[in-house]
Scaffold this active site. Sequence first.
Site, PDB file in Angstrom:
ATOM      1  N   HIS A  63       0.743  -1.157  -0.104  1.00  0.00           N
ATOM      2  CA  HIS A  63      -0.048   0.093   0.063  1.00  0.00           C
ATOM      3  C   HIS A  63       0.746   1.175  -0.086  1.00  0.00           C
ATOM      4  O   HIS A  63       0.602   2.228  -0.716  1.00  0.00           O
ATOM      5  CB  HIS A  63      -0.875   0.011   0.992  1.00  0.00           C
ATOM      6  N   GLU A 107     -15.115   1.164  -5.882  1.00  0.00           N
ATOM      7  CA  GLU A 107     -14.838  -0.117  -5.688  1.00  0.00           C
ATOM      8  C   GLU A 107     -16.432  -0.932  -6.073  1.00  0.00           C
ATOM      9  O   GLU A 107     -17.360  -0.457  -5.607  1.00  0.00           O
ATOM     10  CB  GLU A 107     -14.756  -0.321  -4.042  1.00  0.00           C
ATOM     11  N   GLY A 140     -14.988   0.154 -11.964  1.00  0.00           N
ATOM     12  CA  GLY A 140     -14.258   1.486 -12.166  1.00  0.00           C
ATOM     13  C   GLY A 140     -13.886   1.673 -13.713  1.00  0.00           C
ATOM     14  O   GLY A 140     -13.663   2.890 -14.022  1.00  0.00           O
ATOM     15  N   ASP A 157      -5.840  -0.244  -7.893  1.00  0.00           N
ATOM     16  CA  ASP A 157      -5.538  -1.420  -6.750  1.00  0.00           C
ATOM     17  C   ASP A 157      -6.770  -2.287  -7.105  1.00  0.00           C
ATOM     18  O   ASP A 157      -7.506  -2.758  -6.238  1.00  0.00           O
ATOM     19  CB  ASP A 157      -5.675  -0.643  -5.235  1.00  0.00           C
TER      20      ASP A 157
HETATM   21  N1  SAM Z   1      -3.893  -5.819  -3.335  1.00  0.00           N
HETATM   22  C1  SAM Z   1      -4.693  -6.863  -4.185  1.00  0.00           C
HETATM   23  C2  SAM Z   1      -3.928  -7.133  -5.303  1.00  0.00           C
HETATM   24  O1  SAM Z   1      -2.724  -6.703  -5.633  1.00  0.00           O
HETATM   25  O2  SAM Z   1      -4.378  -8.211  -6.025  1.00  0.00           O
HETATM   26  C3  SAM Z   1      -6.010  -5.841  -4.668  1.00  0.00           C
HETATM   27  C4  SAM Z   1      -6.779  -5.864  -3.452  1.00  0.00           C
HETATM   28  S1  SAM Z   1      -8.121  -4.641  -3.584  1.00  0.00           S
HETATM   29  C5  SAM Z   1      -9.027  -5.598  -2.249  1.00  0.00           C
HETATM   30  C6  SAM Z   1      -9.042  -5.397  -4.988  1.00  0.00           C
HETATM   31  C7  SAM Z   1     -10.353  -4.777  -4.905  1.00  0.00           C
HETATM   32  O3  SAM Z   1     -10.815  -4.643  -6.380  1.00  0.00           O
HETATM   33  C8  SAM Z   1     -11.531  -5.711  -4.536  1.00  0.00           C
HETATM   34  O4  SAM Z   1     -12.037  -5.096  -3.352  1.00  0.00           O
HETATM   35  C9  SAM Z   1     -12.326  -5.963  -5.426  1.00  0.00           C
HETATM   36  O5  SAM Z   1     -13.745  -5.966  -5.177  1.00  0.00           O
HETATM   37  C10 SAM Z   1     -12.220  -4.684  -6.256  1.00  0.00           C
HETATM   38  N2  SAM Z   1     -12.751  -4.670  -7.755  1.00  0.00           N
HETATM   39  C11 SAM Z   1     -12.635  -5.685  -8.447  1.00  0.00           C
HETATM   40  N3  SAM Z   1     -12.995  -5.546  -9.924  1.00  0.00           N
HETATM   41  C12 SAM Z   1     -13.446  -4.300  -9.748  1.00  0.00           C
HETATM   42  C13 SAM Z   1     -13.848  -3.298 -10.892  1.00  0.00           C
HETATM   43  N4  SAM Z   1     -14.111  -3.381 -12.309  1.00  0.00           N
HETATM   44  N5  SAM Z   1     -14.147  -1.924 -10.531  1.00  0.00           N
HETATM   45  C14 SAM Z   1     -13.643  -1.740  -9.015  1.00  0.00           C
HETATM   46  N6  SAM Z   1     -13.256  -2.480  -8.311  1.00  0.00           N
HETATM   47  C15 SAM Z   1     -13.042  -3.869  -8.707  1.00  0.00           C
END
Ligand code: SAM
Length: 283
Positions: A63, A107, A140, A157
């Site tokens: 992070h 998110e 996103g 992220d």
């Molecule tokens: N650090 C992690 C990695 O490197 O894989 C990522 C962690 S973070 C929890 C990833 C987040 O992206 C999740 O909460 C997931 O729900 C969200 N996510 C997945 N697809 C997405 C999208 N199309 N738009 C926004 N958020 C999304």
Amino acid sequence: MKNGWFFESLFPDAKLGLKIKKNLSSTRSKFQKIRFLESQHLGRFLILDDIIQTSTWDEFVYHEMLTHIPLFSHPAPKDVLVIGGGDGGVLREVLKHRTVKKVTLVEIDKQVINQSQRYLPGICRNSFQSKKLELIIGDGAEFVKDKLKDYDVAIVDSPDPIGPGKTLFQDKFYHNLSNLLRQNGIMVRQSGSSFFQKKELQDNYARVGKFFKYSAVYTAAVPTYIGGLFTFIFCSSGINPGKINLKTLKKRFTQLKSKTRYYNPEIHSACFQLPNYIKEILR
Ligand code: SAM
């Protein structure tokens, strides 16, 4: 899960195994399976569709490097966009910057935010209660579609290109990100493990090169993300990351509201230096 162990499912022939102390929660949202577990010695983990996302053990490395590299590379970041990041770790780090006036976090799964606040309070802390936060629950890739010069920094992220995360690895997503950044705007994203996800790194590095004048890879060792050095991609059409001198970084670093455990200006300068095998992947 086998006799008290959790084994990640991201790679077919190499798995990180965690000795479980306690299963904290296992639910399914409309997007994914969401699990939180307490391991014997490595703290708590967020797991989505059996893929480890973050852990209280080493989240600070990931992070801090995903956040402070772009924010300290920019002369005065005011408006920051975070795509994904439902565990709140990036948001916590962005809010340490005095220049930041607004953070938009997009998110797709509200459940991840709600449950991360309950099971990983040490990661999100009270960042979701910040007055600077504009929280958008949605895809996103949809959000970035009609934006123009609204942000100074965009931080992607995302999880790996599986399930809902797939839309965050496509040309049109990067093209829209390049449009929503202001002059000197910077976008960064996680681009996977240098040993196990070479194709993901290569593919995304090639894609972003179509939409940004400068793109550079930087690395950090994140033990939870197995497969050697973990990679990040830095893109900008105004800021060349290799041209920011250490003295400038040191001056900007004094502005930070609270301490970091991994990031410092020297690491910032060094992390863009790549070993030959990664240079080969990017050639
Ligand atoms: N650090 C992690 C990695 O490197 O894989 C990522 C962690 S973070 C929890 C990833 C987040 O992206 C999740 O909460 C997931 O729900 C969200 N996510 C997945 N697809 C997405 C999208 N199309 N738009 C926004 N958020 C999304």
